[in-house]
Design a protein around this motif. Sequence first.
Motif, PDB file in Angstrom:
ATOM      1  N   ALA A  55       0.810  -1.215   0.000  1.00 53.36           N
ATOM      2  CA  ALA A  55       0.000   0.000   0.000  1.00 53.36           C
ATOM      3  C   ALA A  55       0.845   1.267   0.000  1.00 53.36           C
ATOM      4  CB  ALA A  55      -0.933  -0.003   1.217  1.00 53.36           C
ATOM      5  N   ILE A  56       2.097   1.185   0.490  1.00 52.47           N
ATOM      6  CA  ILE A  56       2.929   2.389   0.528  1.00 52.47           C
ATOM      7  C   ILE A  56       3.479   2.733  -0.852  1.00 52.47           C
ATOM      8  CG2 ILE A  56       3.584   1.896   2.907  1.00 52.47           C
ATOM      9  CD1 ILE A  56       6.319   1.005   1.885  1.00 52.47           C
ATOM     10  N   LEU A  57       3.332   1.825  -1.814  1.00 48.86           N
ATOM     11  CA  LEU A  57       3.965   2.019  -3.115  1.00 48.86           C
ATOM     12  C   LEU A  57       3.520   3.270  -3.847  1.00 48.86           C
ATOM     13  CD1 LEU A  57       5.883   1.046  -5.283  1.00 48.86           C
ATOM     14  CD2 LEU A  57       4.112  -0.506  -6.116  1.00 48.86           C
ATOM     15  N   PRO A  58       2.201   3.587  -3.947  1.00 48.67           N
ATOM     16  CA  PRO A  58       1.838   4.791  -4.705  1.00 48.67           C
ATOM     17  C   PRO A  58       2.364   6.076  -4.094  1.00 48.67           C
ATOM     18  CG  PRO A  58      -0.065   3.917  -3.575  1.00 48.67           C
ATOM     19  CD  PRO A  58       1.004   2.876  -3.470  1.00 48.67           C
ATOM     20  N   GLY A  59       2.410   6.157  -2.767  1.00 46.97           N
ATOM     21  CA  GLY A  59       2.954   7.347  -2.136  1.00 46.97           C
ATOM     22  C   GLY A  59       4.424   7.525  -2.447  1.00 46.97           C
ATOM     23  N   ALA A  60       5.171   6.420  -2.360  1.00 40.19           N
ATOM     24  CA  ALA A  60       6.588   6.478  -2.719  1.00 40.19           C
ATOM     25  C   ALA A  60       6.760   6.815  -4.196  1.00 40.19           C
ATOM     26  CB  ALA A  60       7.258   5.147  -2.395  1.00 40.19           C
ATOM     27  N   MET A  74      10.141  10.318  -1.012  1.00 38.03           N
ATOM     28  CA  MET A  74       9.598   8.972  -1.070  1.00 38.03           C
ATOM     29  C   MET A  74       9.190   8.475   0.312  1.00 38.03           C
ATOM     30  SD  MET A  74      12.150   7.292  -3.931  1.00 38.03           S
ATOM     31  CE  MET A  74      11.230   5.782  -4.135  1.00 38.03           C
ATOM     32  N   THR A  75       9.903   8.900   1.344  1.00 36.66           N
ATOM     33  CA  THR A  75       9.534   8.517   2.707  1.00 36.66           C
ATOM     34  C   THR A  75       8.212   9.159   3.113  1.00 36.66           C
ATOM     35  OG1 THR A  75      11.838   8.248   3.369  1.00 36.66           O
ATOM     36  CG2 THR A  75      10.232   8.606   5.127  1.00 36.66           C
ATOM     37  N   ILE A  76       8.090  10.462   2.888  1.00 39.88           N
ATOM     38  CA  ILE A  76       6.842  11.159   3.234  1.00 39.88           C
ATOM     39  C   ILE A  76       5.676  10.584   2.439  1.00 39.88           C
ATOM     40  CG2 ILE A  76       5.646  13.375   3.122  1.00 39.88           C
ATOM     41  CD1 ILE A  76       8.346  14.718   3.676  1.00 39.88           C
ATOM     42  N   GLY A  77       5.883  10.365   1.156  1.00 35.20           N
ATOM     43  CA  GLY A  77       4.825   9.798   0.332  1.00 35.20           C
ATOM     44  C   GLY A  77       4.424   8.409   0.790  1.00 35.20           C
ATOM     45  N   GLY A  78       5.405   7.559   1.115  1.00 32.32           N
ATOM     46  CA  GLY A  78       5.099   6.208   1.567  1.00 32.32           C
ATOM     47  C   GLY A  78       4.333   6.195   2.879  1.00 32.32           C
ATOM     48  N   ALA A  80       2.432   8.631   4.084  1.00 31.01           N
ATOM     49  CA  ALA A  80       1.093   9.168   3.832  1.00 31.01           C
ATOM     50  C   ALA A  80       0.199   8.119   3.182  1.00 31.01           C
ATOM     51  CB  ALA A  80       1.190  10.412   2.947  1.00 31.01           C
ATOM     52  N   ALA A  81       0.722   7.394   2.212  1.00 32.31           N
ATOM     53  CA  ALA A  81      -0.079   6.374   1.534  1.00 32.31           C
ATOM     54  C   ALA A  81      -0.430   5.237   2.482  1.00 32.31           C
ATOM     55  CB  ALA A  81       0.687   5.836   0.326  1.00 32.31           C
ATOM     56  N   GLY A  82       0.540   4.794   3.287  1.00 33.10           N
ATOM     57  CA  GLY A  82       0.272   3.707   4.224  1.00 33.10           C
ATOM     58  C   GLY A  82      -0.789   4.073   5.246  1.00 33.10           C
ATOM     59  N   LEU A  83      -0.691   5.273   5.810  1.00 35.28           N
ATOM     60  CA  LEU A  83      -1.689   5.711   6.791  1.00 35.28           C
ATOM     61  C   LEU A  83      -3.057   5.889   6.140  1.00 35.28           C
ATOM     62  CD1 LEU A  83       0.402   8.290   8.873  1.00 35.28           C
ATOM     63  CD2 LEU A  83      -0.262   5.963   9.521  1.00 35.28           C
ATOM     64  N   THR A  84      -3.079   6.378   4.899  1.00 32.68           N
ATOM     65  CA  THR A  84      -4.352   6.554   4.194  1.00 32.68           C
ATOM     66  C   THR A  84      -5.052   5.219   3.992  1.00 32.68           C
ATOM     67  OG1 THR A  84      -3.556   8.525   3.046  1.00 32.68           O
ATOM     68  CG2 THR A  84      -5.431   7.366   2.064  1.00 32.68           C
ATOM     69  N   VAL A  85      -4.307   4.216   3.573  1.00 28.79           N
ATOM     70  CA  VAL A  85      -4.891   2.886   3.356  1.00 28.79           C
ATOM     71  C   VAL A  85      -5.360   2.278   4.679  1.00 28.79           C
ATOM     72  CG1 VAL A  85      -4.365   0.525   2.650  1.00 28.79           C
ATOM     73  CG2 VAL A  85      -3.665   2.443   1.215  1.00 28.79           C
ATOM     74  N   LEU A 109      -4.806  -3.590  -3.426  1.00 27.94           N
ATOM     75  CA  LEU A 109      -4.698  -3.883  -4.854  1.00 27.94           C
ATOM     76  C   LEU A 109      -4.704  -2.603  -5.683  1.00 27.94           C
ATOM     77  CD1 LEU A 109      -7.049  -6.991  -5.029  1.00 27.94           C
ATOM     78  CD2 LEU A 109      -4.573  -6.966  -5.355  1.00 27.94           C
ATOM     79  N   LEU A 110      -5.567  -1.662  -5.320  1.00 27.32           N
ATOM     80  CA  LEU A 110      -5.600  -0.385  -6.020  1.00 27.32           C
ATOM     81  C   LEU A 110      -4.280   0.360  -5.850  1.00 27.32           C
ATOM     82  CD1 LEU A 110      -9.221   0.805  -5.117  1.00 27.32           C
ATOM     83  CD2 LEU A 110      -8.401   0.139  -7.380  1.00 27.32           C
ATOM     84  N   SER A 111      -3.746   0.344  -4.623  1.00 28.61           N
ATOM     85  CA  SER A 111      -2.494   1.049  -4.352  1.00 28.61           C
ATOM     86  C   SER A 111      -1.334   0.443  -5.126  1.00 28.61           C
ATOM     87  CB  SER A 111      -2.191   1.013  -2.849  1.00 28.61           C
ATOM     88  OG  SER A 111      -3.190   1.675  -2.118  1.00 28.61           O
ATOM     89  N   LEU A 112      -1.253  -0.884  -5.126  1.00 24.49           N
ATOM     90  CA  LEU A 112      -0.165  -1.553  -5.821  1.00 24.49           C
ATOM     91  C   LEU A 112      -0.211  -1.263  -7.315  1.00 24.49           C
ATOM     92  CD1 LEU A 112       2.219  -3.520  -5.812  1.00 24.49           C
ATOM     93  CD2 LEU A 112       0.566  -5.396  -6.001  1.00 24.49           C
ATOM     94  N   ALA A 113      -1.399  -1.371  -7.912  1.00 20.52           N
ATOM     95  CA  ALA A 113      -1.536  -1.122  -9.344  1.00 20.52           C
ATOM     96  C   ALA A 113      -1.189   0.324  -9.682  1.00 20.52           C
ATOM     97  CB  ALA A 113      -2.955  -1.450  -9.800  1.00 20.52           C
ATOM     98  N   LEU A 114      -1.659   1.271  -8.858  1.00 14.88           N
ATOM     99  CA  LEU A 114      -1.386   2.679  -9.112  1.00 14.88           C
ATOM    100  C   LEU A 114       0.103   2.977  -8.995  1.00 14.88           C
ATOM    101  CD1 LEU A 114      -2.380   5.575  -9.589  1.00 14.88           C
ATOM    102  CD2 LEU A 114      -2.764   5.762  -7.116  1.00 14.88           C
ATOM    103  N   GLY A 115       0.751   2.427  -7.974  1.00 13.10           N
ATOM    104  CA  GLY A 115       2.177   2.676  -7.790  1.00 13.10           C
ATOM    105  C   GLY A 115       3.011   2.138  -8.930  1.00 13.10           C
ATOM    106  N   VAL A 116       2.732   0.900  -9.357  1.00 13.65           N
ATOM    107  CA  VAL A 116       3.481   0.318 -10.481  1.00 13.65           C
ATOM    108  C   VAL A 116       3.242   1.117 -11.749  1.00 13.65           C
ATOM    109  CG1 VAL A 116       3.702  -1.715 -11.950  1.00 13.65           C
ATOM    110  CG2 VAL A 116       3.535  -1.994  -9.471  1.00 13.65           C
ATOM    111  N   LEU A 117       1.998   1.574 -11.963  1.00  7.05           N
ATOM    112  CA  LEU A 117       1.684   2.361 -13.151  1.00  7.05           C
ATOM    113  C   LEU A 117       2.474   3.668 -13.172  1.00  7.05           C
ATOM    114  CD1 LEU A 117      -0.063   2.815 -15.697  1.00  7.05           C
ATOM    115  CD2 LEU A 117      -1.760   3.898 -14.196  1.00  7.05           C
TER     116      LEU A 117
END
Length: 292
Positions: A55-60, A74-78, A80-85, A109-117
Amino acid sequence: MAWLVGNPLLGPFAEFGFMRDALLGCVALSLSAAPLGVFLMLRRMSLTGDAMAHAILPGAAIGYLVSGLSLTAMTIGGIAAGLTVAVGSGLVARNTVLREDTSLAAFYLLSLALGVLIVSVRGNSVDLLHVLFGTVLALDNAALTLLGGISATTLVALALLYRPLVLECLDPGFLRQVSRWSPVAHYGFLGLLVINLVAGFHALGTLMAVGIMVLPAATARFWVRRLGPLLLLATALALLACLSGLLISYHADWPTSPVIVLTLGAMYLLSLLFAPQGALRHQRPASSHLQA
């Protein structure tokens, strides 16, 4: 010094600074992630940890999109994304018919797909590999400072929250009735989980970060039943796997993060078969509960 450089166990660390930095980063990560993994296992949240790691992937990835391979962004983004999820899946579970595991799976699943994209479209294959599998052999002083700070914060927080965390593992309903520490322990634990996954992301990558949490705890559980020794043994196993994985990857010229996790996996399989509470030797006692 010649004998030290030629030593297959000590030589790589004596000769190369990047190996020493990798070892320091792995030590910091092991000291915090392995004990946290024990509580993750006792709370029956091991798969939740895996979902949060992705889940931290899209933030990073967004941090990477804004500032490139910037540790801070990348740390701040990760985080933020983890806490949001974590918060979002909890709100969905409390206000809809879905259970928390289902809502967390959807968010993950949404986070992983968005981050990889994001990384795939705006970066290149090297950047994608960096995000997914980490760069433990390229840790710099800033990354080591971050890992050390997260490790120290986690150890202090676990010491302060030890009793409520243990009670929440055993009987969360009782803790809610008798103590105001229940929400502090619950959300504090989730916060520690997120920041340690971010630390693991920088060292081992998003696909491998949860391995250093879950596998040492699961392996140690085959050997001991008391919580104190369980925490110590899980940490020792994580440290041993990191040292072994670094040496194996150096001599075999294999990618480091998967080797570390596979070393942990080998320890788990051997313990599963031969430990006192493993498959071959375990005789189920009258009470097999963990002892505090």
